[in-house]
Design a protein around this motif. Sequence first.
Motif, PDB file in Angstrom:
ATOM      1  N   ALA A 350     -42.137 -44.723  -0.171  1.00  0.00           N
ATOM      2  CA  ALA A 350     -40.845 -44.084   0.100  1.00  0.00           C
ATOM      3  C   ALA A 350     -40.734 -43.920   1.596  1.00  0.00           C
ATOM      4  CB  ALA A 350     -40.788 -42.725  -0.591  1.00  0.00           C
ATOM      5  N   ASP A 351     -39.722 -44.527   2.210  1.00  0.00           N
ATOM      6  CA  ASP A 351     -39.612 -44.530   3.673  1.00  0.00           C
ATOM      7  C   ASP A 351     -38.621 -43.458   4.123  1.00  0.00           C
ATOM      8  OD1 ASP A 351     -39.252 -45.019   6.346  1.00  0.00           O
ATOM      9  OD2 ASP A 351     -38.070 -46.854   6.035  1.00  0.00           O
ATOM     10  N   PRO A 352     -39.119 -42.389   4.731  1.00  0.00           N
ATOM     11  CA  PRO A 352     -38.221 -41.340   5.220  1.00  0.00           C
ATOM     12  C   PRO A 352     -37.637 -41.667   6.593  1.00  0.00           C
ATOM     13  CG  PRO A 352     -40.489 -40.688   5.601  1.00  0.00           C
ATOM     14  CD  PRO A 352     -40.534 -42.074   4.991  1.00  0.00           C
ATOM     15  N   GLY A 353     -38.069 -42.823   7.188  1.00  0.00           N
ATOM     16  CA  GLY A 353     -37.577 -43.164   8.534  1.00  0.00           C
ATOM     17  C   GLY A 353     -38.579 -42.869   9.625  1.00  0.00           C
ATOM     18  N   PHE A 354     -39.753 -42.413   9.211  1.00  0.00           N
ATOM     19  CA  PHE A 354     -40.803 -42.156  10.223  1.00  0.00           C
ATOM     20  C   PHE A 354     -42.156 -42.089   9.527  1.00  0.00           C
ATOM     21  CE2 PHE A 354     -38.994 -38.150   8.816  1.00  0.00           C
ATOM     22  CZ  PHE A 354     -40.124 -37.466   8.371  1.00  0.00           C
ATOM     23  N   PHE A 355     -43.202 -42.128  10.351  1.00  0.00           N
ATOM     24  CA  PHE A 355     -44.555 -42.010   9.839  1.00  0.00           C
ATOM     25  C   PHE A 355     -45.298 -41.063  10.758  1.00  0.00           C
ATOM     26  CE2 PHE A 355     -49.021 -43.692   9.966  1.00  0.00           C
ATOM     27  CZ  PHE A 355     -49.373 -43.364   8.661  1.00  0.00           C
ATOM     28  N   ASP A 356     -45.785 -39.956  10.191  1.00  0.00           N
ATOM     29  CA  ASP A 356     -46.495 -38.969  11.008  1.00  0.00           C
ATOM     30  C   ASP A 356     -47.980 -39.274  10.997  1.00  0.00           C
ATOM     31  OD1 ASP A 356     -44.425 -37.468  11.951  1.00  0.00           O
ATOM     32  OD2 ASP A 356     -44.295 -36.271  10.101  1.00  0.00           O
ATOM     33  N   ASP A 364     -39.003 -45.208  12.645  1.00  0.00           N
ATOM     34  CA  ASP A 364     -38.464 -46.494  12.199  1.00  0.00           C
ATOM     35  C   ASP A 364     -37.175 -46.739  12.964  1.00  0.00           C
ATOM     36  OD1 ASP A 364     -38.839 -48.159   9.236  1.00  0.00           O
ATOM     37  OD2 ASP A 364     -37.076 -48.538  10.485  1.00  0.00           O
ATOM     38  N   ASP A 365     -36.769 -48.009  13.043  1.00  0.00           N
ATOM     39  CA  ASP A 365     -35.510 -48.310  13.719  1.00  0.00           C
ATOM     40  C   ASP A 365     -34.327 -47.678  12.997  1.00  0.00           C
ATOM     41  OD1 ASP A 365     -36.233 -49.626  15.949  1.00  0.00           O
ATOM     42  OD2 ASP A 365     -36.154 -51.630  15.062  1.00  0.00           O
ATOM     43  N   LYS A 366     -34.445 -47.631  11.672  1.00  0.00           N
ATOM     44  CA  LYS A 366     -33.308 -47.139  10.904  1.00  0.00           C
ATOM     45  C   LYS A 366     -33.475 -45.651  10.641  1.00  0.00           C
ATOM     46  CE  LYS A 366     -30.584 -48.070   6.780  1.00  0.00           C
ATOM     47  NZ  LYS A 366     -30.563 -48.752   5.487  1.00  0.00           N
ATOM     48  N   LYS A 367     -32.544 -44.872  11.147  1.00  0.00           N
ATOM     49  CA  LYS A 367     -32.569 -43.433  10.921  1.00  0.00           C
ATOM     50  C   LYS A 367     -32.459 -43.152   9.431  1.00  0.00           C
ATOM     51  CE  LYS A 367     -30.855 -40.846  14.885  1.00  0.00           C
ATOM     52  NZ  LYS A 367     -29.651 -40.290  15.458  1.00  0.00           N
ATOM     53  N   VAL A 381     -36.083 -56.427   5.419  1.00  0.00           N
ATOM     54  CA  VAL A 381     -35.366 -55.438   6.239  1.00  0.00           C
ATOM     55  C   VAL A 381     -36.159 -55.020   7.462  1.00  0.00           C
ATOM     56  CG1 VAL A 381     -34.158 -54.544   4.204  1.00  0.00           C
ATOM     57  CG2 VAL A 381     -36.255 -53.416   5.001  1.00  0.00           C
ATOM     58  N   SER A 382     -37.389 -55.602   7.587  1.00  0.00           N
ATOM     59  CA  SER A 382     -38.256 -55.300   8.738  1.00  0.00           C
ATOM     60  C   SER A 382     -38.531 -53.801   8.849  1.00  0.00           C
ATOM     61  CB  SER A 382     -37.624 -55.831  10.021  1.00  0.00           C
ATOM     62  OG  SER A 382     -38.611 -56.012  11.001  1.00  0.00           O
ATOM     63  N   CYS A 383     -39.108 -53.255   7.786  1.00  0.00           N
ATOM     64  CA  CYS A 383     -39.344 -51.813   7.726  1.00  0.00           C
ATOM     65  C   CYS A 383     -40.593 -51.427   8.514  1.00  0.00           C
ATOM     66  CB  CYS A 383     -39.506 -51.409   6.258  1.00  0.00           C
ATOM     67  SG  CYS A 383     -40.071 -49.724   6.045  1.00  0.00           S
ATOM     68  N   ASP A 384     -40.411 -50.634   9.582  1.00  0.00           N
ATOM     69  CA  ASP A 384     -41.550 -50.242  10.418  1.00  0.00           C
ATOM     70  C   ASP A 384     -42.508 -49.310   9.686  1.00  0.00           C
ATOM     71  OD1 ASP A 384     -40.645 -51.747  12.477  1.00  0.00           O
ATOM     72  OD2 ASP A 384     -39.727 -50.095  13.596  1.00  0.00           O
ATOM     73  N   THR A 385     -41.934 -48.349   8.955  1.00  0.00           N
ATOM     74  CA  THR A 385     -42.760 -47.328   8.307  1.00  0.00           C
ATOM     75  C   THR A 385     -43.823 -47.956   7.404  1.00  0.00           C
ATOM     76  OG1 THR A 385     -40.755 -46.008   8.281  1.00  0.00           O
ATOM     77  CG2 THR A 385     -42.632 -45.161   7.056  1.00  0.00           C
ATOM     78  N   TYR A 386     -43.398 -49.017   6.663  1.00  0.00           N
ATOM     79  CA  TYR A 386     -44.309 -49.717   5.766  1.00  0.00           C
ATOM     80  C   TYR A 386     -45.546 -50.204   6.535  1.00  0.00           C
ATOM     81  CZ  TYR A 386     -45.777 -53.035   2.119  1.00  0.00           C
ATOM     82  OH  TYR A 386     -46.480 -53.709   1.166  1.00  0.00           O
ATOM     83  N   TYR A 387     -45.303 -50.746   7.738  1.00  0.00           N
ATOM     84  CA  TYR A 387     -46.406 -51.349   8.499  1.00  0.00           C
ATOM     85  C   TYR A 387     -47.196 -50.326   9.291  1.00  0.00           C
ATOM     86  CZ  TYR A 387     -44.765 -55.687   6.731  1.00  0.00           C
ATOM     87  OH  TYR A 387     -44.447 -56.676   5.865  1.00  0.00           O
ATOM     88  N   GLY A 553     -37.915 -41.304  21.870  1.00  0.00           N
ATOM     89  CA  GLY A 553     -36.990 -40.517  21.060  1.00  0.00           C
ATOM     90  C   GLY A 553     -35.532 -40.857  21.294  1.00  0.00           C
ATOM     91  N   ALA A 554     -35.211 -41.275  22.528  1.00  0.00           N
ATOM     92  CA  ALA A 554     -33.807 -41.543  22.824  1.00  0.00           C
ATOM     93  C   ALA A 554     -33.362 -42.830  22.150  1.00  0.00           C
ATOM     94  CB  ALA A 554     -33.593 -41.649  24.333  1.00  0.00           C
ATOM     95  N   GLU A 555     -32.098 -42.969  21.943  1.00  0.00           N
ATOM     96  CA  GLU A 555     -31.605 -44.171  21.300  1.00  0.00           C
ATOM     97  C   GLU A 555     -31.472 -45.290  22.322  1.00  0.00           C
ATOM     98  OE1 GLU A 555     -28.289 -44.948  18.237  1.00  0.00           O
ATOM     99  OE2 GLU A 555     -28.515 -42.778  18.432  1.00  0.00           O
ATOM    100  N   TYR A 556     -31.719 -46.496  21.860  1.00  0.00           N
ATOM    101  CA  TYR A 556     -31.720 -47.649  22.742  1.00  0.00           C
ATOM    102  C   TYR A 556     -30.325 -48.229  22.829  1.00  0.00           C
ATOM    103  CZ  TYR A 556     -33.122 -52.299  24.342  1.00  0.00           C
ATOM    104  OH  TYR A 556     -33.265 -53.457  25.021  1.00  0.00           O
TER     105      TYR A 556
END
Lengths: 629, 387
Positions: A350-356, A364-367, A381-387, A553-556
């Motif tokens: 389950a991807d909440p959009g981040f990994f602590d 993750d790129d997607k908020k 979808v190139s999910c960062d959290t998964y990796y 943290g800032a948006e690109y």
Amino acid sequence: MTDLHSPETQTLRFRRRVLFAGALVLLAFTVLLSRFVWLQVVMHDYYRTRAEDNRIALLPVTPHRGLIIDRNGEVLARNYSAYTLEIQPSRVAGLEHTIDELSQLITIEGRDRKRFRKLMEESRNFDSLPIRTRLTDEEVARFIAQRYRFPGVEVRARLFRQYPDTELASHVLGYMGRINRRDAEHIEESGYADNYRGTDHIGKSGLEQFYEQELHGVTGFEQVEVTAAGRAVRVLARTPPQQGNNLRLTLDVGLQRVVEEAFGDRRGALVAIEPSTGGVLALVSKPTYDPNLFVDGIDSTNWDALNTSIDRPLLNRAISSAYPPGSTFKPFMALGALTAGKRTAGQTIADPGFFDFGGHRFRDDKKGGHGSVDMHKSIVVSCDTYYYRLASDWGIDGIANFMSQLGFGARSGIDINGESAGILPSPEWKKKRFKRPDQQKWYAGETVSVGIGQGYNSYTLLQLAQATATVANNGVMFRPHLVKYVVNSRTGAERMVEPEPIRTVDLKPEHLEIIRSAMVEVNKSGTGARAFAGAPYEAAGKTGTAQLFSLKGAEYKSAHVNERLRDHALFIAYAPSDKPTIALAVLVENGGFGAQAAAPIARQVFDYYLLGNKPAGPAPEDGDATDVE
Amino acid sequence: MQLTSNRWARLRELTGRVLSMLDVPLLLIAGVLLALATLVMASATADFDYRFDAHLVNLVVAFAVMLLVAQIPPLRLMQLALPFYVLGVALLIGVELFGEVSKGAQRWLNIGFTRIQPSEMLKISVPLMLAWYFHRHESQLRVRDFLVAGVILAIPVVLIFHQPDLGTAVLVLAAGMFVIFFAGLSWKLIIPVLAAGLIAAGTLAIKGDALCADGVAWPGLKDYQRQRVCTLLDPTLDPRGSGFHIIQSSIAIGSGGVLGKGWKEGTQTHLEFVPERHTDFIFAVMAEEFGLLGCTVLLVLYSALIGRGLMIAAGAPLLFSRLLAGAISLSYFTYAFVNMGMVTGVLPVVGVPLPFVSYGGTALVTLCTGLGLLMSIQAHRRRRRER
């Protein structure tokens, strides 16, 4: 017996023998002395006359350099003959004055003088150096009439290297330059000095350098009668030179041209490989340069321009620069996780959009995240959290071990020099790389960013293309090579440069199929979908973005970042997906998102290579491309 | 202040001790030779100045090595003999198996940061080993010992010959033979061998044409080696290859006359008629520019060097020192004779440099190591007497 061995007799006998040896030495030296007297006194007159009319000189006849030809027979490097005006500085008293006088007969421009001065700095003292090349017949005639006024100046016919396509494939071909002192020492040490008498150019980079011994040929000799001034008047005997061998490349120049045009003015690199042989189909580094500039000595203006340009055109970005692979790393991570048994395809997170991890939040790129993600979706979808999580579970040693089998972090052994090894991060690498103990320690948090191709990860485009080709070829990895075979130009005999399998990575067909289908989906509904819309073939791909500038943290917002600090756009792909004949990796420097700048170039490459379609112009930039990677 | 002057005194004492190991006559002779060499080198390298600079660096390095070697007492040298020999042979085998091929021969061994040529080291370690071997069996030298010595010598010589490096093989073989000769090999064996050699040379001179006909193979020699011998007999056989070298160097030497053409005035050598003019054929440059006078001076210098070395050998107290000193001195003779003989067309072309004159750092270091050994032997003899 005892008497014989007493110290006194021994010493005595030894001294007798020393005397005997001394006498022999004197006798032998007397023989030598009488030989000297014979040569230098008795025969002196004879030898003096022979020296005075020592008219038989042995002159080298330079062989024609071998040609470089692409896989379809197009000539990429050839030779042409031209008259040059040459000065032997050691035989000329007032050099500047002589050049001034010459310039009244023959046009000598400022840049000719500059180039000549640069040549003088680099050359051997007795060399004859060109002040002007490509003289017209009229200029030759004018000089010959006045020749008596210019001792130490001559017109010679010389062979020059020519690259008809100028800037095309210059990083593959390399360039020729005059033999400088370092080259001369190297030639002598290698034992080629005899064969290089009469040769004054040598390959300095690229194929010209790597295959110098094949291309050069065998120098012939002419026994000539010379006048007292050293001018040849009659040829007595001749051993003809043997032309150098031709190189037949695996490179498809048509494809290379398509790629270079697709880049337009953008910087970057592309490597395309035939997965079943390791033959390199295209190797592009942009910007390029014109190797013809180097042929008769580059003048300082051009040299400075090439060297000081912020775009660094002389740098071979395809093999000498290492870049973070970004998300193009994910398919390899997924494949490794399957192979090592760390994940199954069906496992979801389950991807909440981040990994602590360890008090740090990896975003993750997607908020808000991608929701429930399995392996297939993680690639599409190139999910960062998964990796992030996969890397953390798998551990750096396992990752490094798997990636090294795919060739990451090691020179591939391609047949041009200047390859970078890149960086495959591991605790051992860190220990070697850093000196201070606190820097040498590997932190578990560093493993997390390795999972998405960031962190210390850094590979050449060639490595990325090779790894893609290996996956496309079901794990059989070949040494990438540019020369298909060497052709003996006299007999026409062809010597194959055999495809050399380096190793077979132990990959399961069902695992490869999972990765393949996910990468195909990328080009159907994922980040590559827009670039590959309407393609009549099925291509597997993965986009990527290499971060140069981290905004914590800032948006690109690409528009707000200086152009040179913008992210690099990456794309890896192979096609057709069921029976791949081409695999590639492409990077556009500061191109932003992979889908936006890099994928459209790959589309043009495949369209040309698989369908024969020539694109109309540079690959379009897809401004609306999704920014989710 | 006290401390500094103390240190100063100690430094002076140390320098004094280091310098006391030097043998003044040897140093003078070698000095004059090297000065002459530098003069010739400046001419021979006129169009390659970086070579001349490298030559000067070589001189400094070689002098330092000589100084260092001279400090090692002969008793210590004896301990080093066996390990050095074993190491040398091991490296030669390494070359045979993994060596790099250069100029058609496998001579170099890549040891990571640099390439080395192990055969060079054997020029010193073979006589060292043999001298040590004979010294150990000093009290009862038997025929068997000479046989063992022959084997000790044959192993490296065969390996070097196989590389192939005829020049170095000849030098190592000669150095070993000198030790065996000085150790007292029976004349009954020496005379037949010498006679056989003379007969072989004579046969060649008379029946050379038949032996040099095409397709005749000589046992044990490579074709190019056979060719060199044949070329010597008749340089016109091969006017383009090594025959050309001999013809051209003869012209250079002969045209030099009695007084020579003058420094840097040699036309033959500077017009590139003479090959390898800063290495193996540098004698031709000297002979052309300094004439018979220069050649004679060179011969006198070599005679003096060898003579001084033989004097040191004759005066040495230990069998080991005697054999070593004798062999090293005669090695200089081999170098000089083979090189000058080759350049003047008396001997076949083999790659042997003119000692202390030819360009080449490795050779110079080896030669100066030999000087250092001679000095050590002389100095420690003197020392023993003083006590």
